[in-house]
Design a protein around this motif. Structure first.
Motif, PDB file in Angstrom:
ATOM      1  N   ASP A 191      -1.695   6.956  -1.008  1.00  0.00           N
ATOM      2  CA  ASP A 191      -2.785   6.171  -2.161  1.00  0.00           C
ATOM      3  C   ASP A 191      -2.422   5.206  -2.418  1.00  0.00           C
ATOM      4  OD1 ASP A 191      -3.762   9.577  -2.081  1.00  0.00           O
ATOM      5  OD2 ASP A 191      -1.985   9.905  -3.657  1.00  0.00           O
ATOM      6  N   ILE A 192      -3.636   4.771  -2.828  1.00  0.00           N
ATOM      7  CA  ILE A 192      -3.924   3.104  -3.054  1.00  0.00           C
ATOM      8  C   ILE A 192      -4.423   2.958  -4.875  1.00  0.00           C
ATOM      9  CG2 ILE A 192      -3.974   0.970  -2.784  1.00  0.00           C
ATOM     10  CD1 ILE A 192      -4.065   1.484   0.620  1.00  0.00           C
ATOM     11  N   ALA A 193      -3.447   1.999  -5.301  1.00  0.00           N
ATOM     12  CA  ALA A 193      -3.706   2.307  -6.597  1.00  0.00           C
ATOM     13  C   ALA A 193      -3.506  -0.099  -6.924  1.00  0.00           C
ATOM     14  CB  ALA A 193      -3.940   2.758  -7.980  1.00  0.00           C
ATOM     15  N   ASP A 194      -3.711  -0.715  -7.926  1.00  0.00           N
ATOM     16  CA  ASP A 194      -3.303  -1.768  -8.123  1.00  0.00           C
ATOM     17  C   ASP A 194      -2.862  -2.835  -7.312  1.00  0.00           C
ATOM     18  OD1 ASP A 194      -3.985  -0.381 -10.577  1.00  0.00           O
ATOM     19  OD2 ASP A 194      -2.555   0.135 -11.148  1.00  0.00           O
ATOM     20  N   GLY A 195      -3.487  -2.905  -6.034  1.00  0.00           N
ATOM     21  CA  GLY A 195      -3.042  -3.336  -5.248  1.00  0.00           C
ATOM     22  C   GLY A 195      -1.947  -2.796  -4.205  1.00  0.00           C
ATOM     23  N   HIS A 196      -0.750  -1.629  -4.402  1.00  0.00           N
ATOM     24  CA  HIS A 196      -0.191  -0.948  -3.869  1.00  0.00           C
ATOM     25  C   HIS A 196      -0.738   0.209  -3.633  1.00  0.00           C
ATOM     26  CE1 HIS A 196       1.601  -4.615  -6.535  1.00  0.00           C
ATOM     27  NE2 HIS A 196       2.196  -5.106  -5.267  1.00  0.00           N
ATOM     28  N   VAL A 197       0.776   0.426  -2.528  1.00  0.00           N
ATOM     29  CA  VAL A 197       0.366   2.037  -1.869  1.00  0.00           C
ATOM     30  C   VAL A 197       1.383   2.990  -2.959  1.00  0.00           C
ATOM     31  CG1 VAL A 197       1.599   3.512  -0.170  1.00  0.00           C
ATOM     32  CG2 VAL A 197      -0.281   1.485   0.428  1.00  0.00           C
ATOM     33  N   GLN A 198       0.721   3.924  -3.715  1.00  0.00           N
ATOM     34  CA  GLN A 198       1.161   4.362  -4.400  1.00  0.00           C
ATOM     35  C   GLN A 198       1.804   5.755  -3.793  1.00  0.00           C
ATOM     36  OE1 GLN A 198       1.507   3.684  -8.087  1.00  0.00           O
ATOM     37  NE2 GLN A 198      -0.015   1.477  -7.260  1.00  0.00           N
ATOM     38  N   THR A 199       1.428   6.458  -3.237  1.00  0.00           N
ATOM     39  CA  THR A 199       1.763   6.995  -2.715  1.00  0.00           C
ATOM     40  C   THR A 199       1.593   7.340  -1.350  1.00  0.00           C
ATOM     41  OG1 THR A 199       1.535   8.224  -4.660  1.00  0.00           O
ATOM     42  CG2 THR A 199       2.050  10.142  -2.996  1.00  0.00           C
ATOM     43  N   VAL A 200       2.965   7.804  -0.453  1.00  0.00           N
ATOM     44  CA  VAL A 200       2.840   8.349   1.026  1.00  0.00           C
ATOM     45  C   VAL A 200       3.192   9.546   1.060  1.00  0.00           C
ATOM     46  CG1 VAL A 200       3.197   7.684   3.659  1.00  0.00           C
ATOM     47  CG2 VAL A 200       3.170   5.717   1.347  1.00  0.00           C
ATOM     48  N   ARG A 201       1.855  10.451   2.673  1.00  0.00           N
ATOM     49  CA  ARG A 201       2.027  11.962   2.382  1.00  0.00           C
ATOM     50  C   ARG A 201       1.827  11.914   3.811  1.00  0.00           C
ATOM     51  NH1 ARG A 201      -0.793  11.580  -2.171  1.00  0.00           N
ATOM     52  NH2 ARG A 201       0.200  13.069  -4.051  1.00  0.00           N
ATOM     53  N   SER A 202       2.853  13.261   4.163  1.00  0.00           N
ATOM     54  CA  SER A 202       2.971  13.404   5.894  1.00  0.00           C
ATOM     55  C   SER A 202       3.098  14.691   6.101  1.00  0.00           C
ATOM     56  CB  SER A 202       4.146  12.868   6.508  1.00  0.00           C
ATOM     57  OG  SER A 202       4.327  12.505   7.435  1.00  0.00           O
ATOM     58  N   ILE A 203       1.912  15.455   6.748  1.00  0.00           N
ATOM     59  CA  ILE A 203       1.794  16.119   7.564  1.00  0.00           C
ATOM     60  C   ILE A 203       1.982  16.889   8.891  1.00  0.00           C
ATOM     61  CG2 ILE A 203       0.440  17.998   6.935  1.00  0.00           C
ATOM     62  CD1 ILE A 203      -1.210  16.607   5.344  1.00  0.00           C
TER      63      ILE A 203
END
Length: 302
Positions: free
Chosen positions: A268-280
């Motif tokens: 999830d990318i917002a405001d020029g940064h990666v906010q959340t990483v989800r690993s499945i």
């Protein structure tokens, strides 16, 4: 004859409803197939159906509601974080359709919908995503029009309180994701921390069937260290990674040396940064994407 042969043009819509409802590709396909079977049985039994779309939408929605009710207990007992089954996207013909996909198909949005009751989820999706009017929704779910409006108000309140933010530009998302994955591949700790939001979070879904996080990792430095450690272990056993679009957002597919899928990573990318990483990495959630490898054996059983 396949049950979907009668109205193949309706299948994409029905799958889109079912997947957003239950968060599972395989289960959504089963629900759609069952809806078509019910339609054909009804018609064969003499039932007069004035609108196949309305009948099939209603059948799919009701089946999904019933499925969610039965799934509640299973998800409460789930080992670690529960994430939806990832869906490969990126084939949309125009930017407008991609924007809709990215917003309503994102893993973050589907996780957020888990806060809603099954009926609230159905009303919200049918109205906000698929453009059904309340007068249309009421007979689909067997509620009054006013009850649907009230359910929508409650659902919208929950969703707006936690609605994820995403980078508006697809190009900016893709460029930042490319830099992010390059930093992981190169072992660039400083560069990776700089691309992560200060309060970034990493979630892992192994479902107790593959090595995965049992609790989220919080903070840019901790997330960066975890990802770099994962990348080092992957290189040591010969894994390879390929960029992909997952649920409308940048992601990565990881394969074992034999070319079997080991896991999916989504950003999830917002405001020029990666906010959340989800690993499945739960193998039960990857089979629809191709042959699945054994991550536990590859990593030596830990």
């Amino acid at each position: 004859m396949d049950a979907a042969d009668g109205y193949p043009e309706l299948r994409p819509l029905l799958f889109a409803i079912a997947y957003r409802m239950v968060g599972s590709v395989s289960e959504a396909e089963d629900l759609v197939q069952e809806a078509f079977l019910r339609y054909h049985r009804a018609v064969a039994g003499g039932t007069e159906v004035t609108s196949a779309k309305a009948y099939l939408s209603a059948a799919t929605t009701r089946l999904a509601i019933d499925h969610l009710r039965s799934a509640r207990v299973r998800r409460e007992r789930y080992v670690g974080a529960w994430l939806p089954e990832p869906l490969m996207t990126g084939q949309e013909p125009d930017p407008a359709s991609h924007a809709e996909t990215a917003d309503s198909l994102s893993l973050a949005f589907l996780v957020l919908l888990e806060r809603l009751s099954p009926v609230q989820r159905a009303v919200f999706l049918l109205h906000e995503v698929f453009g059904y009017g309340y007068a249309e929704i009421a007979p689909l779910i067997g509620r009054s029009e006013e009850a649907c409006r009230q359910a929508a108000v409650r659902a919208r309140r929950h969703v707006e309180a936690g609605r994820p933010r995403f980078e508006a530009s697809r190009r900016q998302r893709e460029e930042l994701a490319a830099r992010f994955f390059a930093a992981v591949d190169q072992g660039d700790t400083e560069g990776l921390v700089g691309l992560l939001a200060a309060d970034a979070v990493l979630y892992g879904d192994g479902g107790g069937k593959a090595p995965a996080l049992t609790a989220p990792v919080h903070g840019a430095e901790r997330v960066a260290r975890f990802l770099l450690g994962l990348a080092r272990r992957g290189r040591a056993v010969g894994t390879r990674a390929t960029p992909a679009e997952i649920n409308g957002h940048p992601g990565l597919l990881t394969f074992d040396p034999a070319g079997r899928l080991l896991g999916v990573l989504a950003l999830d990318i917002a405001d020029g940064h990666v906010q959340t990483v989800r690993s499945i990495v739960n193998p039960d959630k990857l089979g629809h994407l191709g042959p699945v490898g054994d991550l536990t054996t590859l990593l030596g059983g830990d």
